[in-house]
Design a protein around this motif. Structure first.
Motif, PDB file in Angstrom:
ATOM      1  N   ALA A 178     -35.065   7.244 -10.118  1.00 14.79           N
ATOM      2  CA  ALA A 178     -36.401   7.887 -10.104  1.00 14.79           C
ATOM      3  C   ALA A 178     -36.307   9.292  -9.515  1.00 14.79           C
ATOM      4  O   ALA A 178     -36.993  10.214  -9.983  1.00 14.79           O
ATOM      5  CB  ALA A 178     -37.376   7.035  -9.302  1.00 14.79           C
TER       6      ALA A 178
ATOM      7  N   GLY B 272     -37.176  12.511 -11.580  1.00 12.71           N
ATOM      8  CA  GLY B 272     -38.233  13.358 -11.017  1.00 12.71           C
ATOM      9  C   GLY B 272     -37.761  14.800 -10.871  1.00 12.71           C
ATOM     10  O   GLY B 272     -38.505  15.738 -11.173  1.00 12.71           O
TER      11      GLY B 272
ATOM     12  N   ARG C 165     -37.732  16.467 -14.258  1.00 21.00           N
ATOM     13  CA  ARG C 165     -39.095  16.807 -14.701  1.00 21.00           C
ATOM     14  C   ARG C 165     -39.597  18.074 -14.000  1.00 21.00           C
ATOM     15  O   ARG C 165     -40.219  18.922 -14.610  1.00 21.00           O
ATOM     16  CB  ARG C 165     -40.059  15.668 -14.383  1.00 21.00           C
ATOM     17  N   GLN C 166     -39.310  18.155 -12.693  1.00 22.66           N
ATOM     18  CA  GLN C 166     -39.747  19.341 -11.954  1.00 22.66           C
ATOM     19  C   GLN C 166     -39.094  20.593 -12.518  1.00 22.66           C
ATOM     20  O   GLN C 166     -39.700  21.649 -12.584  1.00 22.66           O
ATOM     21  CB  GLN C 166     -39.406  19.215 -10.463  1.00 22.66           C
TER      22      GLN C 166
ATOM     23  N   ARG D 181     -40.921  21.640 -15.564  1.00 19.24           N
ATOM     24  CA  ARG D 181     -42.209  22.240 -15.203  1.00 19.24           C
ATOM     25  C   ARG D 181     -42.020  23.670 -14.705  1.00 19.24           C
ATOM     26  O   ARG D 181     -42.844  24.535 -14.950  1.00 19.24           O
ATOM     27  CB  ARG D 181     -42.902  21.399 -14.121  1.00 19.24           C
TER      28      ARG D 181
ATOM     29  N   ARG E 208     -45.296  12.486 -23.692  1.00 17.93           N
ATOM     30  CA  ARG E 208     -45.377  11.618 -22.506  1.00 17.93           C
ATOM     31  C   ARG E 208     -45.200  12.416 -21.211  1.00 17.93           C
ATOM     32  O   ARG E 208     -45.840  12.122 -20.211  1.00 17.93           O
ATOM     33  CB  ARG E 208     -44.313  10.523 -22.577  1.00 17.93           C
ATOM     34  N   ALA E 209     -44.330  13.446 -21.264  1.00 18.87           N
ATOM     35  CA  ALA E 209     -44.038  14.224 -20.049  1.00 18.87           C
ATOM     36  C   ALA E 209     -45.286  14.918 -19.510  1.00 18.87           C
ATOM     37  O   ALA E 209     -45.361  15.252 -18.330  1.00 18.87           O
ATOM     38  CB  ALA E 209     -42.951  15.260 -20.341  1.00 18.87           C
TER      39      ALA E 209
ATOM     40  N   ARG F  23     -48.446  13.624 -19.944  1.00 18.01           N
ATOM     41  CA  ARG F  23     -49.561  12.706 -19.668  1.00 18.01           C
ATOM     42  C   ARG F  23     -49.769  12.622 -18.171  1.00 18.01           C
ATOM     43  O   ARG F  23     -48.827  12.721 -17.409  1.00 18.01           O
ATOM     44  CB  ARG F  23     -49.233  11.303 -20.215  1.00 18.01           C
ATOM     45  N   ARG F  24     -51.000  12.428 -17.780  1.00 19.88           N
ATOM     46  CA  ARG F  24     -51.301  12.394 -16.345  1.00 19.88           C
ATOM     47  C   ARG F  24     -50.640  11.217 -15.642  1.00 19.88           C
ATOM     48  O   ARG F  24     -50.656  10.118 -16.078  1.00 19.88           O
ATOM     49  CB  ARG F  24     -52.786  12.291 -16.135  1.00 19.88           C
TER      50      ARG F  24
END
Lengths: 108, 303
Positions: free
Chosen positions: B50, B54, B57-58, B61, B299-300, B302-303
């Motif tokens: 995870a 995570g 993903r950051q 972003r 999906r990335a 989605r809230r």
């Protein structure tokens, strides 16, 4: 249908009763889902950062306990409205199935 | 005193971007230690996975990408960059290492374009707004023209000089990257690429050598090099969909050539990559990549 991921929904739901720190949110979601949703800290903080940026929650006071930093998060009005809207959509979706199951004839 | 568990958590947290770590790092480590409740000596595989996901993903972003469509466009840019890198490598091979080697589908003029391909690749990697699309369009135009003028170099050429392979080569290796790069530059999207992408150049080149008169050993090396990487791109799609989308562009370009060779085979007993079986396997892989990338992109966000 549902537009919010399950962890996000329960993170927001856990903050409805008041501000919580990270570990507090993990424990509260576990209680709310009766042990079904065990958030990892990695998932939690990915969601917290995003929710803060989107204005659904706000970072509040921080404190140091046993040398560890703890920051409290609280839900904003926008977050409250988002989770309320999501719960209405989930209820409507559940009702569709429940009404049909209640009225259906069980085949032998 | 920092415990061994804390040191291990801190090592994992280092995967996150520095700016994010400054804001949430200490708090995250504190929560990880709270959640371990003193019962653990090392992070659980689930928690470690995870944290790595995570962190990835950051990093997406932080590139400023804020919508699924932008992730898909960035993936297309990666695919185009890989095709240009492959064309650069192949033209260098044809010009220097492959003297005397017949490289099907590559006329002599293309072999002289190696410098332009390399410059186009460098400009793409640096995110040049004007130079990258201009160079890619010019070199693709030169190569397409030379292919059309020297159709006799293309195998399976029909009596009227046209073949499916000729069209597939022009579309897959030249038109696809040129259209993507020029379209994105016109939208003002010309991202610079990390030097880490250089690691993907050899597999990309090996995918696009399909259709050349390459010995079977190259075909085997291609499979050994690329299949694990393509599967890795597919598995990593939930974390970062862009490599899967980039790989889909690359495999699509290669598939055009595979289909062209398979359709004009006429029972010559070609190795598996060039048969309908090979084409079907590649098509399945392509479909998986093409679906997984955009689905993961949606999906990335989605809230």
């Amino acid at each position: 249908m549902s537009s919010m991921r399950r962890p996000t929904y329960f993170i927001l739901a856990s903050l409805l009763d008041g501000p919580l720190h990270g570990y507090g949110i993990i424990k509260r979601t576990l209680e709310l889902t009766e042990g079904d949703l065990a958030l990892t800290a990695g998932t939690l903080y990915g969601a917290l950062g995003r929710l803060v940026d989107e204005g659904l929650i706000a970072a509040g006071k921080s404190e140091h306990v046993a040398g560890r930093e703890r920051r409290y998060y609280e839900i904003t009005e926008v977050g409250r409205e988002a989770v309320r809207q999501e719960s209405i959509e989930l209820s409507a979706a559940a009702r569709v199935v429940q009404q049909r199951l209640a009225g259906s004839v069980v085949l032998p | 005193v920092t415990s061994r568990l804390e040191r291990r958590y801190r090592r994992l947290v280092r995967f996150y971007p520095a700016e994010w770590r400054q804001r949430y790092g200490e708090e995250l480590v504190g929560t990880l230690l709270d959640a371990s409740e003193g019962r653990r000596r090392r992070p659980s595989p689930r928690e470690a996975a995870a944290l790595i996901a995570g962190a990835a993903r950051q990093r997406i972003r932080q590139t400023g990408i804020s919508a699924p469509a932008a992730v898909v466009r960035d993936g297309l840019h990666i695919g185009a960059t890989l095709i240009v890198a492959a064309n650069a490598s192949i033209s260098i091979f044809a010009a220097y290492a492959g003297s005397g080697t017949r490289v099907a589908g590559m006329p002599s003029e293309w072999r002289k374009a190696e410098l332009l391909w390399v410059l186009a690749f460098v400009a793409l990697m640096q995110g040049s707004r004007i130079l990258a699309p201009a160079l890619v369009a010019v070199v693709a135009g030169i190569c397409a023209t030379s292919l059309l003028l020297e159709v006799s170099h293309v195998p399976f050429t029909t009596s009227n000089g046209w073949s499916v392979l000729l069209v597939a080569t022009i579309v897959g290796r030249l038109l696809v990257p040129a259209v993507i790069v020029v379209w994105l530059a016109a939208r003002g999207e010309h991202p610079a690429r990390s030097p880490l992408w250089l690691l993907a150049v050899a597999p990309a080149a090996s995918v696009l050598t399909q259709g050349f008169d390459a010995p079977l050993s190259i075909g085997v090396t291609t499979v050994a090099l690329t299949v694990p990487l393509l599967i890795a791109a597919l598995l990593c799609a939930p974390v970062d969909p862009r490599p899967a989308i980039g790989a889909a562009v690359l495999v699509a370009a290669s598939s055009l050539i595979l289909v062209a060779v398979a359709s004009e085979d006429q029972g010559q007993g070609l190795p598996i990559p060039f048969t309908w079986t090979g084409t079907a396997i590649v098509a399945a892989l392509l479909t998986s990549l093409a679906v997984a990338g955009p689905v993961a992109a949606v999906r990335a966000f989605r809230r």
